[in-house]
Design an enzyme around this catalytic site. Structure first.
Site, short mmCIF file in Angstrom:
data_model
loop_
_atom_site.label_atom_id
_atom_site.label_comp_id
_atom_site.label_asym_id
_atom_site.label_seq_id
_atom_site.Cartn_x
_atom_site.Cartn_y
_atom_site.Cartn_z
N ASP A 149 -2.78 11.78 -3.11
CA ASP A 149 -3.43 12.68 -4.08
C ASP A 149 -2.85 14.09 -3.98
O ASP A 149 -2.70 14.79 -4.98
CB ASP A 149 -4.95 12.72 -3.83
CG ASP A 149 -5.58 11.34 -3.91
OD1 ASP A 149 -5.11 10.54 -4.76
OD2 ASP A 149 -6.50 11.05 -3.13
N HIS A 177 -11.00 9.21 -2.09
CA HIS A 177 -9.77 8.70 -2.72
C HIS A 177 -10.10 7.61 -3.74
O HIS A 177 -9.83 6.44 -3.53
CB HIS A 177 -8.79 8.18 -1.66
CG HIS A 177 -7.57 7.54 -2.27
ND1 HIS A 177 -6.62 8.27 -2.97
CD2 HIS A 177 -7.15 6.26 -2.34
CE1 HIS A 177 -5.69 7.47 -3.44
NE2 HIS A 177 -5.99 6.23 -3.07
P1 NAD Z 1 0.94 -5.71 -0.80
O1 NAD Z 1 0.19 -6.91 -1.25
O2 NAD Z 1 2.30 -5.50 -1.34
O3 NAD Z 1 1.05 -5.70 0.79
C1 NAD Z 1 -0.05 -5.91 1.60
C2 NAD Z 1 0.42 -6.63 2.84
O4 NAD Z 1 -0.71 -6.83 3.68
C3 NAD Z 1 1.03 -8.01 2.57
O5 NAD Z 1 2.32 -8.11 3.15
C4 NAD Z 1 0.06 -8.98 3.21
O6 NAD Z 1 0.67 -10.14 3.77
C5 NAD Z 1 -0.53 -8.09 4.30
N1 NAD Z 1 -1.80 -8.59 4.83
C6 NAD Z 1 -2.80 -9.22 4.19
N2 NAD Z 1 -3.78 -9.54 5.05
C7 NAD Z 1 -3.38 -9.09 6.27
C8 NAD Z 1 -3.96 -9.12 7.56
N3 NAD Z 1 -5.13 -9.69 7.78
N4 NAD Z 1 -3.27 -8.57 8.57
C9 NAD Z 1 -2.06 -7.99 8.36
N5 NAD Z 1 -1.47 -7.94 7.16
C10 NAD Z 1 -2.12 -8.48 6.13
O7 NAD Z 1 0.02 -4.44 -1.11
P2 NAD Z 1 0.45 -2.89 -1.11
O8 NAD Z 1 0.92 -2.51 -2.44
O9 NAD Z 1 1.31 -2.66 0.07
O10 NAD Z 1 -0.99 -2.20 -0.89
C11 NAD Z 1 -1.70 -2.38 0.30
C12 NAD Z 1 -3.03 -1.64 0.24
O11 NAD Z 1 -2.83 -0.22 0.15
C13 NAD Z 1 -3.89 -2.00 -0.98
O12 NAD Z 1 -5.23 -2.14 -0.58
C14 NAD Z 1 -3.75 -0.79 -1.89
O13 NAD Z 1 -4.84 -0.62 -2.75
C15 NAD Z 1 -3.67 0.32 -0.87
N6 NAD Z 1 -3.10 1.59 -1.35
C16 NAD Z 1 -3.66 2.74 -0.90
C17 NAD Z 1 -3.15 3.96 -1.27
C18 NAD Z 1 -3.76 5.24 -0.77
O14 NAD Z 1 -3.49 6.29 -1.35
N7 NAD Z 1 -4.53 5.23 0.30
C19 NAD Z 1 -2.05 4.01 -2.15
C20 NAD Z 1 -1.49 2.82 -2.59
C21 NAD Z 1 -2.03 1.60 -2.19
C1 LMR Z 2 -3.21 5.05 -5.56
O1 LMR Z 2 -3.87 6.08 -5.66
O2 LMR Z 2 -2.10 4.91 -6.13
C2 LMR Z 2 -3.71 3.92 -4.69
O3 LMR Z 2 -5.01 4.15 -4.27
C3 LMR Z 2 -3.54 2.57 -5.31
C4 LMR Z 2 -4.43 2.33 -6.49
O4 LMR Z 2 -5.11 1.31 -6.50
O5 LMR Z 2 -4.41 3.12 -7.43
#
Ligand code: NAD
Ligand code: LMR
Length: 326
Positions: A149, A177
């Protein structure tokens, strides 16, 4: 130099985040844990010519991965698809984050825990409640990474006013967030004579920047590369402060307000919130100080008023997921 574990290391965020952290001088051991493909990602990264050792750990090896970690970063879990809210991810991600927190309590109870998995407003309380149950909770050591953010804010402000430097212009983002809980404090940045229309547009873009990416990826997930950048920036700041002893490092992050119980008592009494994103100064033990809330404009106060009830619901959902199960 220390051991850092990435949980969910083979995912969309996990891979580029691991790549960026492979370049950190503070990391001696980068342990990659995922339920799929961790050994492959580890083998690939292990050829990069920096000092850290990279190891990959599959489904059955969570304890081994987490053993004696200094810092654990958690991007494990499912991302959004178009039409979903972050809260829709709770059903799956809450259990994943709970299980990882149990592993942390068993194997590295003093670790700094950096949570990326959504919904961050609820997953951070989950981590804290699990650590409390194991009597190893230190509120100075658990962080929700809301840096994306902040990164978006700097970039989107720059798009309106390219006389600012987007890299060094840091916008404080408070609240949480997700959607309305994201409250950018734009009134404190230099050269911000925005019109009301510009302010509305900018605020909405920062609050719903995640949706822009989810929509553009059209079913293939949410922000991964910008998140890896933001996650690496936040992790590096934690390592700089806790390993290298650098002072004066400040980031906005979503934390348990008891990390500075005295400093936040009045705010907690007024809002009844135990978790909040705010500017935090880092020290050797994690949070060294939660900075006072910046003076808010009337516009920002209205945003904050809208954020508080939603945050309360998100926090209660995370907390009770653990407390009511036991
Ligand atoms: P993704 O599906 O590409 O990757 C997630 C990974 O987690 C996969 O490789 C999967 O195998 C693994 N996984 C699932 N269960 C697991 C477990 N029990 N132990 C270990 N690994 C496990 O998803 P992504 O795009 O990398 O996003 C991951 C998370 O981050 C999502 O929840 C998304 O919403 C969040 N996110 C948060 C922010 C933020 O600003 N905080 C930003 C973007 C995404
Ligand atoms: C973001 O802000 O990009 C992440 O929290 C992923 C989402 O679900 O938007």
């Amino acid at each position: 130099m220390v051991k850092v574990v990435i949980c969910g290391a083979a995912g969309g965020i996990g891979q580029p985040l691991s790549l960026l952290l492979k370049q950190s001088e503070h990391i001696s051991h980068l342990a990659l844990f995922d339920v799929v493909n961790a050994p492959g990602v580890a083998a690939d990264l292990s050829h990069i010519n920096t000092r850290s050792t990279v190891t990959g750990h599959g489904k059955e090896s969570m304890d081994e991965a987490l053993q004696n970690a200094h810092t654990v970063v958690i991007p494990a879990g499912v991302p959004r698809k178009p039409g979903m809210t972050r809260d829709d991810l709770f059903k799956i991600n809450a259990g994943i984050v709970r299980d990882l927190s149990e592993g942390i309590a068993r194997n590295c109870p003093g670790a700094f825990v950096l949570v990326i998995s959504n919904p961050v407003n609820s997953t951070v309380p989950i981590v804290c409640e699990v650590l409390k149950q194991h009597n190893v909770f230190d509120p100075r050591r658990v962080f929700g990474i809301s840096t994306l953010d902040v990164v978006r804010s700097s970039r989107f402000v720059y798009e309106l006013d390219n006389s600012i430097d987007p890299k060094s212009t840091r916008v404080t983002v408070i609240g949480g967030h997700s959607g309305v809980t994201i409250v950018p404090v734009l009134s404190h940045i230099p050269r911000q004579n925005f019109t009301k229309d510009q302010l509305d547009l900018l605020t909405h873009r920062i609050q719903y920047g995640g949706d822009e990416v989810v929509k553009a990826k059209d079913g293939a997930g949410s922000a991964t590369l910008s998140m890896a950048y933001a996650g690496a920036r936040f992790t590096s700041a934690i390592l700089e402060a806790t390993v290298a002893g650098r002072t004066g490092l400040i980031e906005s992050t979503y934390i348990n307000l008891h990390a500075d119980a005295e400093g936040t008592a009045a705010f907690r009494a007024k809002t009844h919130l135990d978790y909040f994103a705010q500017d935090v100064e880092f020290g050797r033990e994690g949070v060294s100080k939660i900075l006072p809330l910046p003076e808010l404009s009337a516009y920002e106060q209205t945003l904050l008023d809208a954020a508080v009830p939603e945050l309360k619901i998100n926090i209660t959902k995370g907390t009770t997921f653990i407390t009511e199960a036991s």
